[in-house]
Enzyme design. Structure first.
Site, PDB file in Angstrom:
ATOM      1  N   ASN A 291      10.054   3.622   1.486  1.00  6.71           N
ATOM      2  CA  ASN A 291       9.453   3.400   0.176  1.00  6.71           C
ATOM      3  C   ASN A 291       8.998   4.690  -0.482  1.00  6.71           C
ATOM      4  O   ASN A 291       9.046   4.827  -1.705  1.00  6.71           O
ATOM      5  CB  ASN A 291       8.295   2.404   0.285  1.00  6.71           C
ATOM      6  CG  ASN A 291       8.773   0.970   0.245  1.00  6.71           C
ATOM      7  OD1 ASN A 291       9.940   0.705  -0.010  1.00  6.71           O
ATOM      8  ND2 ASN A 291       7.887   0.033   0.503  1.00  6.71           N
TER       9      ASN A 291
ATOM     10  N   ASP B   9       2.129   2.116  -0.484  1.00  3.18           N
ATOM     11  CA  ASP B   9       2.834   2.650   0.683  1.00  3.18           C
ATOM     12  C   ASP B   9       2.860   4.177   0.680  1.00  3.18           C
ATOM     13  O   ASP B   9       2.755   4.815   1.732  1.00  3.18           O
ATOM     14  CB  ASP B   9       4.261   2.102   0.742  1.00  3.18           C
ATOM     15  CG  ASP B   9       4.297   0.612   1.063  1.00  3.18           C
ATOM     16  OD1 ASP B   9       3.210   0.010   1.166  1.00  3.18           O
ATOM     17  OD2 ASP B   9       5.394   0.050   1.198  1.00  3.18           O
TER      18      ASP B   9
ATOM     19  N   CYS C  38       4.542  -2.538  -3.666  1.00  2.77           N
ATOM     20  CA  CYS C  38       4.756  -1.695  -2.493  1.00  2.77           C
ATOM     21  C   CYS C  38       4.582  -0.193  -2.702  1.00  2.77           C
ATOM     22  O   CYS C  38       3.832   0.452  -1.977  1.00  2.77           O
ATOM     23  CB  CYS C  38       6.155  -1.955  -1.917  1.00  2.77           C
ATOM     24  SG  CYS C  38       6.376  -3.636  -1.307  1.00  2.77           S
TER      25      CYS C  38
ATOM     26  N   LYS D 237       9.540   2.011   7.432  1.00  2.00           N
ATOM     27  CA  LYS D 237       9.118   1.296   6.233  1.00  2.00           C
ATOM     28  C   LYS D 237       8.435   2.234   5.242  1.00  2.00           C
ATOM     29  O   LYS D 237       8.783   2.268   4.050  1.00  2.00           O
ATOM     30  CB  LYS D 237       8.179   0.154   6.620  1.00  2.00           C
ATOM     31  CG  LYS D 237       7.527  -0.565   5.452  1.00  2.00           C
ATOM     32  CD  LYS D 237       8.528  -1.227   4.535  1.00  2.00           C
ATOM     33  CE  LYS D 237       7.812  -1.983   3.419  1.00  2.00           C
ATOM     34  NZ  LYS D 237       8.757  -2.593   2.481  1.00  2.00           N
TER      35      LYS D 237
ATOM     36  N   GLU E 181      11.472  -6.995  -5.495  1.00  2.64           N
ATOM     37  CA  GLU E 181      10.809  -8.103  -6.153  1.00  2.64           C
ATOM     38  C   GLU E 181      11.763  -8.759  -7.139  1.00  2.64           C
ATOM     39  O   GLU E 181      12.443  -8.092  -7.916  1.00  2.64           O
ATOM     40  CB  GLU E 181       9.575  -7.581  -6.889  1.00  2.64           C
ATOM     41  CG  GLU E 181       8.712  -8.665  -7.460  1.00  2.64           C
ATOM     42  CD  GLU E 181       7.476  -8.102  -8.107  1.00  2.64           C
ATOM     43  OE1 GLU E 181       7.116  -8.578  -9.192  1.00  2.64           O
ATOM     44  OE2 GLU E 181       6.890  -7.180  -7.525  1.00  2.64           O
TER      45      GLU E 181
ATOM     46  N   THR F 231       3.480  -4.850   5.334  1.00  5.85           N
ATOM     47  CA  THR F 231       3.536  -3.400   5.530  1.00  5.85           C
ATOM     48  C   THR F 231       2.209  -2.917   6.095  1.00  5.85           C
ATOM     49  O   THR F 231       1.140  -3.263   5.587  1.00  5.85           O
ATOM     50  CB  THR F 231       3.848  -2.687   4.205  1.00  5.85           C
ATOM     51  OG1 THR F 231       5.043  -3.241   3.660  1.00  5.85           O
ATOM     52  CG2 THR F 231       4.048  -1.204   4.435  1.00  5.85           C
TER      53      THR F 231
END
Length: 407
Positions: free
Chosen positions: A207, A263, A259, A203, A145, A118
């Site tokens: 998230n 993010d 993430c 992306k 995950e 990312t």
């Protein structure tokens, strides 16, 4: 086709396994332990599908620490190295990605490099310019995950991107997307070939929406908790609206893991000079939730916080059950329960931790207990982000906001 994957974490290993069903794949990692496990058909990460594929499927996959050799004749080099968020720079630390690019372009200037890590919006364009090339593409991953390979086998969508207006590289992006789809079980999946800036945005916005949804139901839970309402009944009534849906709505201590924390912060940083309030609120909400949960834990434990410190009629030990970010995971990084533990410790309250996967006996000043019965006996209150059947015998002293015993 010869493909090299850089990085044997959740993203890299799952991609390597997927692609090695139909291609010759070499995985590169700096950890000899990870490399040896993969070469012995064992998984260095917790993922049931990956463990099964490595042990029981005929994969054309090998792992090595010799990066230069691995890149020599690869048609595609997939980069899946960590990009942690640098709070001082307000930017992802992309040094690991650039280290791969340095070695790969020198070893094989004809390869196509596909970043899976990312990255900030605009990074792929900038890095192509910096290296005076157009051979660096971006393909975002959408993996959970512990379910990384499953999400590759049954993808929600496949996105690959190249610089706008570059017809040849868009064909390379199409080719890479077709390789991902070839390895998937689910074939009825939409494939998008778009510009790198748009793919990077997809992306980060994806998230951040997930973090927003977590924050929404956490704040709903905070409201119900404060007003004495039944959170489950309110959530049920809200989620019967098909536009909202009865999913991804289980209250927690906050979002965490590889993430979402980084993010959301990166997207907020990318909003510089762009009007917004919501994205910042998503980031801030996570801290507010942890503050609230820590206060509720102290209150339940009978600890009063004053301007002079904490007061309690007796010595209180608060136990924290597991550090992992979610069930079925071995990842401690940025787990929300750590944020709660830090807040409790900062008040001067004694804490202990049950975490059998942690190798040491001290976690930042908190004693690590490996024996569950001892942990239960020592702890006056046990804090757990997600229910565990192992705590049923001490349910009267368990604190959680988990309603559904699922992530």
């Amino acid at each position: 086709m010869k493909i090299t994957v850089a990085g044997l974490g959740y993203v890299g290993l799952s991609i390597a396994v997927l692609l090695s069903q139909h291609n010759e794949v070499t995985a590169v990692d700096i950890s000899e332990d990870r490399v040896n496990l993969v070469n012995n058909k064992k998984s260095p990460i917790v993922d049931a599908e990956i463990e099964d594929f490595l042990a029981n499927h005929d994969l054309n996959l090998k792992a090595t620490t010799d990066a230069s050799t691995a890149y020599n004749d690869a048609e595609f080099v997939v980069i899946a190295t960590p990009t942690n968020y640098d709070t001082e720079a307000n930017y992802f630390d992309t040094s690991a990605v650039e280290s791969v690019i340095d070695i790969a372009l020198k070893a094989n200037p004809n390869s196509i490099l596909v970043i899976k890590s990312t990255i900030p919006v605009g990074y792929t364009r900038e890095i192509n310019e910096r290296y005076n090339t157009d051979r660096i593409l971006f393909s975002p991953e959408f993996l959970r995950e512990g379910k990384a390979l499953y999400d590759n086998l049954y993808p929600s969508r496949i996105i690959a991107s190249a610089l706008k207006g570059n017809e040849q590289r868009h064909k390379d992006a199409e080719k890479f997307a077709s390789l991902i789809k070839e390895g998937a079980i689910k074939q009825d999946v939409e494939v998008l070939i778009i510009d790198t800036n748009e793919a990077e945005s997809v992306k980060l916005f994806s998230n951040t929406y997930l973090a927003l949804r977590i924050s929404y139901f956490n704040e709903l839970d905070t409201f119900c908790d404060e007003r004495g309402l039944e959170t489950a009944q309110v959530i049920r009534g809200v989620c019967l609206d098909p536009r909202i849906g009865d999913f991804y709505n289980n209250p927690s201590f906050g979002y965490g893991g590889y993430c979402l924390p980084k993010d959301t912060k990166q997207l907020k940083a990318n909003y510089k000079n762009v009007p917004e309030t919501l994205i910042s609120a998503v980031v801030d909400s996570n801290s507010v939730r942890k503050d609230y949960i820590a206060d509720r834990i102290l209150a339940k434990a009978g600890v009063e916080v004053t301007e002079y410190g904490v007061k309690s009629d007796k010595k209180v030990v608060i136990g924290f059950y597991r550090l992992t970010m979610k069930m079925g995971s071995d990842n401690f990084r940025a787990s929300s329960i750590q944020g709660i533990m830090k807040r409790i410790k900062a008040k001067g309250v004694e804490t202990v931790l049950y975490e059998p996967a942690f190798p040491g006996d001290d976690f930042y000043g908190t004693k690590v207990i490996k024996d569950l019965d001892e942990f239960k006996k020592i702890s006056d209150l046990i804090v757990v982000n997600r229910h565990s059947s192992k705590l049923e015998d001490v349910a009267d002293k368990v604190y959680t906001r988990d309603l559904y015993a699922r992530d």
